[in-house]
Design a protein around this motif. Structure first.
Motif, PDB file in Angstrom:
ATOM      1  N   ALA A  66       1.140  -1.056  -0.257  1.00  0.00           N
ATOM      2  CA  ALA A  66      -0.236  -0.024   0.012  1.00  0.00           C
ATOM      3  C   ALA A  66       1.395   1.426  -0.107  1.00  0.00           C
ATOM      4  CB  ALA A  66      -0.665  -0.058   1.328  1.00  0.00           C
ATOM      5  N   GLY A  67      -0.018   2.447   0.097  1.00  0.00           N
ATOM      6  CA  GLY A  67       0.733   4.053  -0.159  1.00  0.00           C
ATOM      7  C   GLY A  67      -0.140   4.582   1.137  1.00  0.00           C
ATOM      8  N   THR A  68       1.781   5.030   1.445  1.00  0.00           N
ATOM      9  CA  THR A  68       1.026   6.639   2.666  1.00  0.00           C
ATOM     10  C   THR A  68       0.368   7.261   1.709  1.00  0.00           C
ATOM     11  OG1 THR A  68       3.107   7.409   1.945  1.00  0.00           O
ATOM     12  CG2 THR A  68       2.876   5.959   4.377  1.00  0.00           C
ATOM     13  N   GLY A  69       0.443   7.618   0.906  1.00  0.00           N
ATOM     14  CA  GLY A  69      -0.856   8.558  -0.304  1.00  0.00           C
ATOM     15  C   GLY A  69      -1.168   7.400  -1.136  1.00  0.00           C
ATOM     16  N   GLY A  70      -2.804   8.181  -1.432  1.00  0.00           N
ATOM     17  CA  GLY A  70      -3.198   8.003  -2.096  1.00  0.00           C
ATOM     18  C   GLY A  70      -4.179   8.625  -3.791  1.00  0.00           C
ATOM     19  N   HIS A  71      -2.466   9.117  -3.811  1.00  0.00           N
ATOM     20  CA  HIS A  71      -3.213   9.755  -5.305  1.00  0.00           C
ATOM     21  C   HIS A  71      -2.874   8.384  -6.452  1.00  0.00           C
ATOM     22  CE1 HIS A  71       0.505   9.762  -3.668  1.00  0.00           C
ATOM     23  NE2 HIS A  71       1.742   9.736  -4.649  1.00  0.00           N
ATOM     24  N   PHE A  72      -2.920   7.532  -6.230  1.00  0.00           N
ATOM     25  CA  PHE A  72      -2.141   7.026  -7.268  1.00  0.00           C
ATOM     26  C   PHE A  72      -2.820   5.352  -6.987  1.00  0.00           C
ATOM     27  CE2 PHE A  72       2.194   8.535  -8.170  1.00  0.00           C
ATOM     28  CZ  PHE A  72       2.014   8.826  -9.262  1.00  0.00           C
ATOM     29  N   ALA A  73      -4.172   5.530  -6.377  1.00  0.00           N
ATOM     30  CA  ALA A  73      -4.775   4.669  -6.065  1.00  0.00           C
ATOM     31  C   ALA A  73      -5.888   3.526  -6.986  1.00  0.00           C
ATOM     32  CB  ALA A  73      -6.029   5.078  -5.225  1.00  0.00           C
ATOM     33  N   GLY A  74      -5.516   2.896  -7.618  1.00  0.00           N
ATOM     34  CA  GLY A  74      -6.791   1.640  -8.456  1.00  0.00           C
ATOM     35  C   GLY A  74      -5.550   1.283 -10.076  1.00  0.00           C
ATOM     36  N   ALA A  75      -4.439   2.573 -10.071  1.00  0.00           N
ATOM     37  CA  ALA A  75      -3.448   2.391 -10.512  1.00  0.00           C
ATOM     38  C   ALA A  75      -2.526   1.155 -10.762  1.00  0.00           C
ATOM     39  CB  ALA A  75      -2.838   3.728 -10.549  1.00  0.00           C
ATOM     40  N   ALA A  76      -2.523   0.837 -12.178  1.00  0.00           N
ATOM     41  CA  ALA A  76      -1.013  -0.646 -12.120  1.00  0.00           C
ATOM     42  C   ALA A  76      -0.617  -0.173 -11.061  1.00  0.00           C
ATOM     43  CB  ALA A  76      -1.192  -1.331 -13.390  1.00  0.00           C
ATOM     44  N   ALA A  77       1.158  -1.009 -11.405  1.00  0.00           N
ATOM     45  CA  ALA A  77       2.205  -0.623 -11.284  1.00  0.00           C
ATOM     46  C   ALA A  77       2.761  -0.370 -12.574  1.00  0.00           C
ATOM     47  CB  ALA A  77       3.086  -1.936 -11.365  1.00  0.00           C
ATOM     48  N   ASP A  78       3.840   0.704 -11.972  1.00  0.00           N
ATOM     49  CA  ASP A  78       4.729   1.204 -12.905  1.00  0.00           C
ATOM     50  C   ASP A  78       4.897   0.566 -14.173  1.00  0.00           C
ATOM     51  OD1 ASP A  78       6.096   4.610 -13.731  1.00  0.00           O
ATOM     52  OD2 ASP A  78       7.398   2.810 -13.796  1.00  0.00           O
ATOM     53  N   ASP A  79       4.733   0.883 -15.966  1.00  0.00           N
ATOM     54  CA  ASP A  79       5.424   0.281 -16.533  1.00  0.00           C
ATOM     55  C   ASP A  79       6.629  -0.056 -16.353  1.00  0.00           C
ATOM     56  OD1 ASP A  79       2.823  -0.033 -17.638  1.00  0.00           O
ATOM     57  OD2 ASP A  79       2.940   1.872 -18.996  1.00  0.00           O
TER      58      ASP A  79
END
Length: 215
Positions: A102-115
């Motif tokens: 998980a991330g402490t921030g939620g700005h990428f919530a629902g996104a796939a892992a970086d390409d």
């Protein structure tokens, strides 16, 4: 019915004695194995009391009297690079372990892992295609045996949020499990690049965690 009373009372008492003896033997068995005593001898005595399977289950999670972690949460900032890679690599090494990230921030919530991180992982035989980022929740501190921060900044964020009762679950990844690398923080490829190098660093940390925690 009154004539059966003493008999029933005596039967219940004997049952409680047997259960108590079995429980103590389980604890003794788990400790004795840690001191190198023969497991077969202990199992034979345990089976005689009907506690064989119960003892075996306890021994699986006990090492020198301490419970092995059965669930781990890896945490970075956005959960699309470092913690995602840590989760994926740990899953590939210990499929039976409950592992999330998980991330402490939620700005990428629902996104796939970086390409680029997905590509780096594939080069090392790890598939991150099913990963979806999420943010840390308060319940995570309760649900997981270990919460592992990928860097000191995210560790501080977790410490500020985590209830006092669960602070002992928080760990800083590399200094604890790959101190030979001389790194306090796992490099963030989102800003610095070098995804394959970072994946290899994380792999060393995971291998160290597995060895240290005897997973």
């Amino acid at each position: 019915m009154r004539q059966n009373g003493p008999y029933l009372w005596a039967t219940a008492l004997i049952y409680q004695i047997v259960i108590s003896a079995s429980s103590h033997l389980c604890l003794a068995s788990a400790s004795a194995v840690g001191f190198g005593l023969p497991r077969r001898t202990l199992s034979a005595h345990s089976s005689a009391l009907g506690g064989g399977s119960s003892c075996r289950r306890r021994q699986v999670v006990m090492i020198n009297g301490e419970k092995k972690p059965s669930s781990i949460l890896f945490v970075c900032l956005g959960n699309i690079n470092r913690s995602a890679a840590a989760e994926g690599y740990m899953r590939s090494k210990r499929p039976s372990l409950h592992v999330e990230s998980a991330g402490t921030g939620g700005h990428f919530a629902g996104a796939a892992a970086d390409d680029d991180m997905q590509l780096a992982a594939r080069q090392r035989g790890v598939d991150l295609s099913s990963h979806r980022a999420r943010q840390v929740t308060d319940q995570d501190f309760v649900r997981f045996d270990m919460v592992v921060a990928m860097d000191s900044s995210n560790l501080r964020s977790l410490q500020q949020r985590c209830p006092a009762a669960y602070q002992s679950k928080l760990h800083l990844f590399l200094p604890k499990y790959a101190s030979h690398l001389g790194l306090s923080d796992t490099p963030d490829p989102y800003y610095e690049g070098g995804h394959l190098r970072v994946f290899d660093i994380i792999s060393q940390g995971i291998d160290g965690l597995i060895a240290s925690e005897k997973l």
